[in-house]
Design a protein around this motif. Structure first.
Motif, PDB file in Angstrom:
ATOM      1  N   MET A   9     -18.873  74.665  46.571  1.00 33.28           N
ATOM      2  CA  MET A   9     -19.096  73.262  46.353  1.00 33.28           C
ATOM      3  C   MET A   9     -20.285  73.082  45.407  1.00 33.28           C
ATOM      4  O   MET A   9     -21.264  73.805  45.470  1.00 33.28           O
ATOM      5  N   SER A  10     -20.198  72.137  44.536  1.00 35.56           N
ATOM      6  CA  SER A  10     -21.291  71.911  43.603  1.00 35.56           C
ATOM      7  C   SER A  10     -21.887  70.521  43.812  1.00 35.56           C
ATOM      8  O   SER A  10     -21.217  69.601  44.243  1.00 35.56           O
ATOM      9  N   PHE A  11     -23.157  70.411  43.521  1.00 41.18           N
ATOM     10  CA  PHE A  11     -23.866  69.140  43.644  1.00 41.18           C
ATOM     11  C   PHE A  11     -24.192  68.658  42.241  1.00 41.18           C
ATOM     12  O   PHE A  11     -24.961  69.299  41.520  1.00 41.18           O
ATOM     13  N   LEU A  12     -23.619  67.580  41.830  1.00 41.17           N
ATOM     14  CA  LEU A  12     -23.774  67.009  40.497  1.00 41.17           C
ATOM     15  C   LEU A  12     -23.444  68.027  39.400  1.00 41.17           C
ATOM     16  O   LEU A  12     -24.082  68.065  38.352  1.00 41.17           O
ATOM     17  N   GLY A  13     -22.472  68.886  39.678  1.00 42.38           N
ATOM     18  CA  GLY A  13     -22.055  69.868  38.694  1.00 42.38           C
ATOM     19  C   GLY A  13     -22.917  71.105  38.632  1.00 42.38           C
ATOM     20  O   GLY A  13     -22.704  71.958  37.772  1.00 42.38           O
ATOM     21  N   ARG A  22     -24.248  74.615  40.239  1.00 38.84           N
ATOM     22  CA  ARG A  22     -23.882  75.619  41.225  1.00 38.84           C
ATOM     23  C   ARG A  22     -25.135  76.238  41.820  1.00 38.84           C
ATOM     24  O   ARG A  22     -26.184  76.293  41.191  1.00 38.84           O
ATOM     25  N   LYS A  23     -24.993  76.706  43.029  1.00 38.51           N
ATOM     26  CA  LYS A  23     -26.117  77.355  43.696  1.00 38.51           C
ATOM     27  C   LYS A  23     -26.160  78.827  43.290  1.00 38.51           C
ATOM     28  O   LYS A  23     -25.203  79.557  43.492  1.00 38.51           O
ATOM     29  N   TRP A  24     -27.255  79.252  42.677  1.00 35.39           N
ATOM     30  CA  TRP A  24     -27.431  80.643  42.280  1.00 35.39           C
ATOM     31  C   TRP A  24     -28.526  81.254  43.143  1.00 35.39           C
ATOM     32  O   TRP A  24     -29.613  80.682  43.276  1.00 35.39           O
ATOM     33  N   PRO A  25     -28.280  82.414  43.712  1.00 33.46           N
ATOM     34  CA  PRO A  25     -29.330  83.061  44.507  1.00 33.46           C
ATOM     35  C   PRO A  25     -30.419  83.623  43.588  1.00 33.46           C
ATOM     36  O   PRO A  25     -30.160  84.480  42.759  1.00 33.46           O
ATOM     37  N   THR A  26     -31.602  83.109  43.707  1.00 33.49           N
ATOM     38  CA  THR A  26     -32.728  83.569  42.897  1.00 33.49           C
ATOM     39  C   THR A  26     -33.825  84.044  43.839  1.00 33.49           C
ATOM     40  O   THR A  26     -34.350  83.259  44.621  1.00 33.49           O
TER      41      THR A  26
END
Length: 62
Positions: free
Chosen positions: A1-5, A7-11
């Protein structure tokens, strides 16, 4: 799922922050050394307002 386009990247925390951590550590070390040099200088070592005056006097006699 994306929030405002986005993506969640693990950093990991340390990877992008290592220059700031290194610079902060170096700055803290150098400021501490400069403070110690200033407190122990000839001009301020015998000043009665210096909180380290007694300790400096004791070390200079040995």
């Amino acid at each position: 799922m994306s929030f405002l386009g986005l993506r969640k990247w693990p950093t990991p925390f340390a990877k992008p922050m290592w220059p700031f951590i290194a610079a902060g550590s170096l700055t803290l070390y150098l400021v501490g050394k400069m403070q110690d040099m200033g407190v122990r200088s000839e001009e301020h070592a015998k000043d009665p307002r210096n909180p380290y005056a007694a300790q400096i006097a004791k070390e200079s006699h040995h």
